[in-house]
Scaffold this motif. Structure first.
Motif, short mmCIF file in Angstrom:
data_model
loop_
_atom_site.label_atom_id
_atom_site.label_comp_id
_atom_site.label_asym_id
_atom_site.label_seq_id
_atom_site.Cartn_x
_atom_site.Cartn_y
_atom_site.Cartn_z
N ARG A 186 0.32 23.15 3.07
CA ARG A 186 1.02 22.15 3.89
C ARG A 186 0.18 20.89 4.05
NH1 ARG A 186 1.31 24.02 10.07
NH2 ARG A 186 2.08 21.89 10.23
N TYR A 187 -1.17 21.09 4.06
CA TYR A 187 -2.04 19.94 4.27
C TYR A 187 -2.04 19.03 3.04
CZ TYR A 187 -3.46 23.23 7.85
OH TYR A 187 -3.44 24.13 8.88
N HIS A 188 -1.89 19.62 1.85
CA HIS A 188 -1.75 18.80 0.64
C HIS A 188 -0.51 17.92 0.74
CE1 HIS A 188 -4.54 21.82 -1.10
NE2 HIS A 188 -4.87 20.86 -1.94
N LEU A 189 0.60 18.55 1.14
CA LEU A 189 1.86 17.81 1.18
C LEU A 189 1.85 16.74 2.28
CD1 LEU A 189 4.24 20.85 0.61
CD2 LEU A 189 3.80 18.97 -0.99
N GLU A 190 1.31 17.10 3.44
CA GLU A 190 1.28 16.12 4.54
C GLU A 190 0.30 14.99 4.23
OE1 GLU A 190 1.31 17.52 8.58
OE2 GLU A 190 2.15 19.45 7.97
N GLU A 229 1.19 8.10 0.74
CA GLU A 229 2.25 7.20 0.26
C GLU A 229 2.51 6.08 1.28
OE1 GLU A 229 3.57 6.94 -2.62
OE2 GLU A 229 2.59 8.75 -3.42
N HIS A 230 2.46 6.42 2.57
CA HIS A 230 2.60 5.38 3.59
C HIS A 230 1.41 4.42 3.54
CE1 HIS A 230 6.19 6.75 5.55
NE2 HIS A 230 5.70 7.96 5.79
N THR A 231 0.23 4.99 3.35
CA THR A 231 -1.00 4.19 3.41
C THR A 231 -1.11 3.23 2.23
OG1 THR A 231 -2.11 6.01 4.56
CG2 THR A 231 -3.52 4.35 3.56
N ASN A 237 7.18 4.29 -1.25
CA ASN A 237 7.85 5.14 -2.24
C ASN A 237 8.55 6.29 -1.50
OD1 ASN A 237 8.66 6.83 -4.30
ND2 ASN A 237 6.75 6.62 -5.47
N TRP A 238 9.73 6.00 -0.97
CA TRP A 238 10.45 6.99 -0.16
C TRP A 238 10.92 8.18 -0.99
CZ3 TRP A 238 9.83 7.04 4.77
CH2 TRP A 238 9.52 5.86 5.44
N GLY A 239 11.21 7.95 -2.25
CA GLY A 239 11.63 9.06 -3.11
C GLY A 239 10.54 10.12 -3.19
N LYS A 240 9.30 9.65 -3.36
CA LYS A 240 8.18 10.58 -3.44
C LYS A 240 7.98 11.31 -2.11
CE LYS A 240 4.67 11.90 -6.07
NZ LYS A 240 4.89 12.51 -7.39
N LEU A 292 14.35 13.43 7.82
CA LEU A 292 15.60 12.65 7.89
C LEU A 292 15.34 11.15 7.74
CD1 LEU A 292 17.52 14.52 10.72
CD2 LEU A 292 17.74 14.78 8.24
N ILE A 293 14.18 10.70 8.17
CA ILE A 293 13.84 9.28 8.01
C ILE A 293 13.74 8.95 6.51
CG2 ILE A 293 12.11 7.49 8.43
CD1 ILE A 293 13.50 8.34 10.95
N ALA A 294 13.05 9.81 5.77
CA ALA A 294 12.92 9.60 4.33
C ALA A 294 14.28 9.69 3.65
CB ALA A 294 11.94 10.61 3.74
N LEU A 295 15.09 10.67 4.10
CA LEU A 295 16.43 10.84 3.52
C LEU A 295 17.28 9.59 3.75
CD1 LEU A 295 18.41 12.77 2.09
CD2 LEU A 295 19.09 13.60 4.37
N ALA A 296 17.18 9.01 4.94
CA ALA A 296 17.94 7.80 5.26
C ALA A 296 17.51 6.64 4.37
CB ALA A 296 17.75 7.44 6.73
N GLU A 297 16.22 6.54 4.10
CA GLU A 297 15.72 5.44 3.26
C GLU A 297 16.17 5.61 1.80
OE1 GLU A 297 14.28 2.78 4.23
OE2 GLU A 297 13.84 3.29 6.32
N VAL A 298 16.31 6.87 1.37
CA VAL A 298 16.67 7.11 -0.04
C VAL A 298 18.18 7.11 -0.23
CG1 VAL A 298 16.55 8.81 -1.93
CG2 VAL A 298 14.55 8.41 -0.47
#
Length: 409
Positions: free
Chosen positions: A287-291, A297-299, A308-311, A333-339
């Motif tokens: 989970r730490y890899h993914l987070e 990606e934000h940074t 890169n919201w898709g990523k 859901l924030i990422a889903l809304a952006e994509v």
């Protein structure tokens, strides 16, 4: 000598004394360390600092512990020969010649995260014995009473006393499960600092720093130098790098889209990148890899719009598979809304798992309000922001939400 010195020395003394007296004497060790620090405060005010304050503290604390054990030696499992060996100058030099105590701190970390202890007690123990926090500070950090923290610590000490939990890093077979607990405790410690539930202090810098210190220590030891630990460190560095941009001049929480990215700590981001590269050396995806990937990606994005919201959505989808959590589902859901747009995200919102549990959290209403605003549903968004305002735990979050409400009125 300031508060930081005594806090730091408190942790060092507990670790050093526990190494030799054993975890079953933790209550005694805690008492003598407290007495020693009080004595130091009283004596040093009039006589000035000794040549080596750390040595003075260790010697006084050790002698106090030995005095108590001498009085109770018939009841103690330690042999008298053991106590005599501990009292020699040679032994004292050996202990004090070990400046960093890295191995012992690591052992203490695993002791605090022993599986026979509940998770809430594990973190309280780490704050108490490794970070030198008072009961009052721990209670404040977890929004509970000092009496509750005292109970947690008391039960933990009873467990140590009855089970004689060894002061050691677990063997290779038992290491992975215990290691996960240690990482989780550090992660929760950092999160409490990153977004505290305290009314007047939404960012607790000292908690973040302690979590980073313990994380670095893990990656410096051969037994725990694992990709998962590097991933956690990368995540914490990326998050901590934004600290100075997370509050406005009025003290309101400042969300990612509105943050001044020039205030982000570039040096800490570079350190985080190094840890992220080291985290990529193994085959295990945690989970730490993914987070850390989401945070990276934000940074790395020059602006919020260039993210890169898709990523990020891919990372959240993977996170829901290997480490599902209600809060991660909400943030996804924030990422889903952006994509795919806010309407799609709102439809997904209505099918969130654990909605009953989430509905007690202000983030549940804040994200719904954000999605409704993005979809042009002004009246519903206003209602959701007002519901979020009722549940916001900190003043900084209330100021942010009030600002959102004012913008819609």
């Amino acid at each position: 000598m300031d508060e930081h010195f005594f806090r730091h020395e408190s942790g060092r003394l507990v670790v050093r004394l526990t190494r030799f007296f054993g975890t079953h004497h933790l209550a005694l060790i805690e008492d003598v360390v407290q007495d020693t620090l009080v004595k130091a405060w009283e004596v040093w005010r009039f006589r000035g600092l000794p040549e080596n304050p750390s040595t003075w503290l260790f010697r006084v604390a050790r002698n106090k512990a030995l005095d108590v054990l001498r009085r109770k030696k018939r009841e103690q499992p330690l042999s008298w020969e053991h106590l005599e060996a501990f009292e020699t100058e040679e032994h004292e030099r050996e202990v004090l010649a070990h400046p960093l105590l890295a191995d012992d701190v690591l052992r203490m970390m695993f002791v605090c995260c022993h599986p026979s202890l509940p998770q809430e007690s594990q973190i309280a123990l780490m704050l108490k014995y490794l970070c030198g926090f008072s009961v009052q500070e721990i209670a404040r950090a977890f929004l509970t009473t000092e009496a509750n923290i005292e109970k947690r610590l008391y039960r933990a000490r009873q467990t140590f006393r009855k089970q004689h939990i060894p002061f050691e890093v677990p063997t290779q077979g038992a290491l992975p499960a215990r290691f996960s607990q240690v990482l989780l405790a550090i992660y929760l410690l950092f999160n409490e600092g990153y977004k505290s539930n305290q009314l007047h202090e939404v960012i607790r810098q000292e908690l973040m720093e302690e979590a980073l210190r313990l994380g670095v220590l893990l990656t410096e030891q051969p037994q725990t130098r694992q990709p998962e630990a590097f991933a956690l460190l990368a995540l914490m560095c990326f998050q901590a790098a934004r600290t100075h941009a997370r509050l406005t001049e009025t003290g309101a929480l400042c969300l990612l889209p509105d943050q001044n990215r020039c205030l982000w700590n570039g040096a800490l981001i570079e350190i985080g990148k190094t840890y992220l590269n080291k985290a990529a050396t193994g085959t295990h995806l945690s989970r730490y890899h993914l987070e850390a990937g989401i945070s990276w990606e934000h940074t790395r994005a020059a602006t919020y719009q260039a993210t890169n919201w898709g990523k990020i959505l891919q990372y959240y989808d993977a996170l829901e598979t290997i480490a599902p959590s209600p809060i991660a589902s909400l943030n996804r859901l924030i990422a889903l809304a952006e994509v795919e747009g806010p309407r799609v995200a709102l439809a997904a919102f209505d099918h969130l798992p654990h909605r009953d549990a989430l509905s007690t959290h202000h983030l549940y209403f804040s994200i719904r309000a954000y999605l409704l605003s993005a979809a042009g549903e002004r009246e519903k968004a206003l209602l959701a922001w007002e519901q979020a305002l009722e549940k916001a735990p900190s003043e900084a979050e209330r100021l942010l939400i009030q600002h959102k409400i004012n913008a819609l009125i």
